[in-house]
Design a protein around this motif. Structure first.
Motif, PDB file in Angstrom:
ATOM      1  N   ALA A 230      -5.624   7.217  -0.906  1.00 52.70           N
ATOM      2  CA  ALA A 230      -6.720   8.160  -1.077  1.00 52.70           C
ATOM      3  C   ALA A 230      -7.478   8.409   0.220  1.00 52.70           C
ATOM      4  O   ALA A 230      -8.131   9.454   0.370  1.00 52.70           O
ATOM      5  N   GLY A 231      -7.383   7.473   1.171  1.00 49.47           N
ATOM      6  CA  GLY A 231      -8.155   7.615   2.400  1.00 49.47           C
ATOM      7  C   GLY A 231      -7.386   8.173   3.568  1.00 49.47           C
ATOM      8  O   GLY A 231      -7.985   8.495   4.604  1.00 49.47           O
ATOM      9  N   THR A 232      -6.071   8.291   3.465  1.00 49.55           N
ATOM     10  CA  THR A 232      -5.284   8.679   4.643  1.00 49.55           C
ATOM     11  C   THR A 232      -4.481   9.963   4.471  1.00 49.55           C
ATOM     12  O   THR A 232      -4.210  10.643   5.454  1.00 49.55           O
ATOM     13  N   LEU A 233      -4.119  10.326   3.262  1.00 49.80           N
ATOM     14  CA  LEU A 233      -3.231  11.478   3.063  1.00 49.80           C
ATOM     15  C   LEU A 233      -4.041  12.767   3.003  1.00 49.80           C
ATOM     16  O   LEU A 233      -4.971  12.903   2.194  1.00 49.80           O
ATOM     17  N   ARG A 239       0.672  15.610  -3.465  1.00 50.48           N
ATOM     18  CA  ARG A 239       1.233  16.056  -4.751  1.00 50.48           C
ATOM     19  C   ARG A 239       0.467  15.291  -5.829  1.00 50.48           C
ATOM     20  O   ARG A 239       0.942  14.304  -6.383  1.00 50.48           O
ATOM     21  N   ASP A 240      -0.730  15.767  -6.082  1.00 53.22           N
ATOM     22  CA  ASP A 240      -1.703  15.070  -6.933  1.00 53.22           C
ATOM     23  C   ASP A 240      -1.510  15.507  -8.390  1.00 53.22           C
ATOM     24  O   ASP A 240      -1.825  16.642  -8.762  1.00 53.22           O
ATOM     25  N   SER A 278      -8.410   4.157  -5.731  1.00 52.64           N
ATOM     26  CA  SER A 278      -8.104   4.589  -4.367  1.00 52.64           C
ATOM     27  C   SER A 278      -6.651   5.014  -4.188  1.00 52.64           C
ATOM     28  O   SER A 278      -6.117   4.991  -3.067  1.00 52.64           O
ATOM     29  N   VAL A 279      -6.001   5.394  -5.297  1.00 55.00           N
ATOM     30  CA  VAL A 279      -4.606   5.833  -5.242  1.00 55.00           C
ATOM     31  C   VAL A 279      -4.511   7.238  -5.825  1.00 55.00           C
ATOM     32  O   VAL A 279      -5.022   7.512  -6.917  1.00 55.00           O
TER      33      VAL A 279
END
Length: 417
Positions: A230-233, A239-240, A278-279
């Motif tokens: 969640a913090g880097t992509l 592709r949420d 966070s995913v």
């Protein structure tokens, strides 16, 4: 014909006794299909039935049958009943009232010596609610050959337990209950049920003469994306799956849920994986329950659902599985007239009414002339602990059911479907 009177106190006391199995703190019941609670309910009902001369039996789908023998056992029997499983926070009357009023009617007719040209069978269908093993009505589906038993047995609950394993456990718990083959000819079927709506109460009527049942489609929709940090992509690279779900929900409610005043559209279950704060969600599975009395509208909106989900999925993938495809149906006019005559005979207010909820009688109507009797429930509340039906309304329904069954058992011919 002299119509015997049911024992209102007896049927009410049995309803309250059955409600103790799985009782909840706010007055409701949690007695889901194929649990230890439902097995306990079987034992209680069998304890009532055996001393009265009922012959118990079951079948590979876990339906419970209690038979009062008739004069000619080769004739298709008259069948009446409903179900005894509940929602996780269900009420005392949904399903149970139909089984125990049928039982009361059968006991009354037997004690009064009313002639029975054919068998009378009281039934408790397995897994009508579909709360543990979805979708529901599996017992009546299997009985009516609507769905293969192998497909039903393969269903799993949220813990991964198969329905087949639980059916085997149920049958092993009742070795003294004979198992009969799946499905048998039915002369006529009558089911009593609480209305699960506010119409009868608002109109001051004790009896609803059910004309038919609205159609239903249910879908399981799976959105497949990709998990990520969640913090880097970056947003553009995601592709949420839950973002795609959100877009679908908006359009589904706008284009399907608002189609007309009769549509019933519900997204009732949503599962997100991995469901971590966070995913980025990689997978969303959700359910759609859609109902309408017009089969053409159901077909139109089913295609609209597919189009919306496909259009809003990108950059994820989406798969739609149609779990239930049941058109609206009508009930036997002859049996409707018999219900009307019985209500008038006893001075009960009655009115024709459409069933907006689904019931096992939908599947029995494919096999035989079928009918439903509705009784009021307070404020139309059902599938909740506050569900309530007055003792007088239960008694009125039981009496009308008893009269209708007496007429059917006395007749040499069954009505047309």
């Amino acid at each position: 014909m002299a119509y015997p009177l049911i024992d209102a106190g007896r049927v009410w006391n049995r309803l309250m006794a059955l409600a103790e199995i799985g009782a909840l703190s706010q007055g409701g019941v949690n007695r889901q299909a194929l649990t230890l609670g439902e097995a306990e309910a079987w034992r209680l009902i069998l304890d009532w039935a055996r001393p009265l001369g009922f012959e118990p039996s079951t079948d590979p789908a876990g339906n419970l049958f209690l038979t009062l023998p008739g004069e000619d056992r080769s004739l298709p029997p008259v069948v009446a009943g409903s179900h005894i499983d509940t929602q996780p926070t269900g009420g005392k009357f949904d399903g149970a009232a139909g089984v125990l009023t049928a039982f009361e009617a059968a006991e009354t007719l037997a004690a009064a010596g009313v002639p029975r040209r054919r068998d009378l069978v009281v039934v408790a269908w397995m897994n009508e609610e579909g709360s543990r093993f979805a979708p529901g009505m599996t017992g009546s589906e299997a009985f009516s050959a609507t769905r293969p038993l192998a497909e039903i047995r393969a269903r799993t609950d949220l813990d991964g337990i198969t329905m087949g394993a639980e059916l085997d456990r149920l049958h092993a718990s009742f070795p003294d209950v004979p198992q009969r083959p799946l499905g048998f000819p039915v002369g006529a079927y009558v089911e009593l049920h609480i209305e699960q709506g506010p119409v009868l109460e608002a109109q001051g009527k004790e009896i609803g003469i059910v004309t038919g049942m609205q159609g239903k489609r249910t879908f399981r929709i799976t959105i497949s994306g990709a998990e990520g940090h969640a913090g880097t992509l970056a947003m553009a690279e995601r592709r949420d799956a839950i973002a795609a779900f959100g877009r679908m929900v908006v359009e589904l409610n706008r284009q399907v849920g608002a189609h007309d005043a009769l549509i019933k559209f519900t997204i009732g279950r949503v599962q997100v994986e991995p469901n971590a704060p966070s995913v980025i969600p990689g997978k969303v599975t959700f359910s759609i329950d859609m109902r309408h009395p017009d089969n053409a509208v159901l077909e139109l909106l089913a295609e609209r659902i597919r189009a919306i989900c496909t259009a809003e999925a990108a950059p994820c993938a989406v798969a739609l599985d149609l779990l239930v495809n049941e058109p609206s149906n009508d009930f036997s006019p002859v049996l409707q007239q018999a219900i009307s005559a019985a209500a008038e005979r006893h001075g009960y207010g009655a009115m024709p009414i459409l069933s907006y909820a689904g019931h096992d009688s939908r599947h029995l109507a494919k096999r035989a002339p079928a009918a439903m009797i509705f009784i009021p429930c307070r404020d139309g509340i059902s599938h909740a602990e506050a569900e309530w039906s007055e003792p007088a309304h239960v008694a009125a329904g039981a009496q009308v059911l008893c009269d209708v069954l007496a007429d059917l058992l006395a007749s040499s011919e069954m009505p047309s479907a």
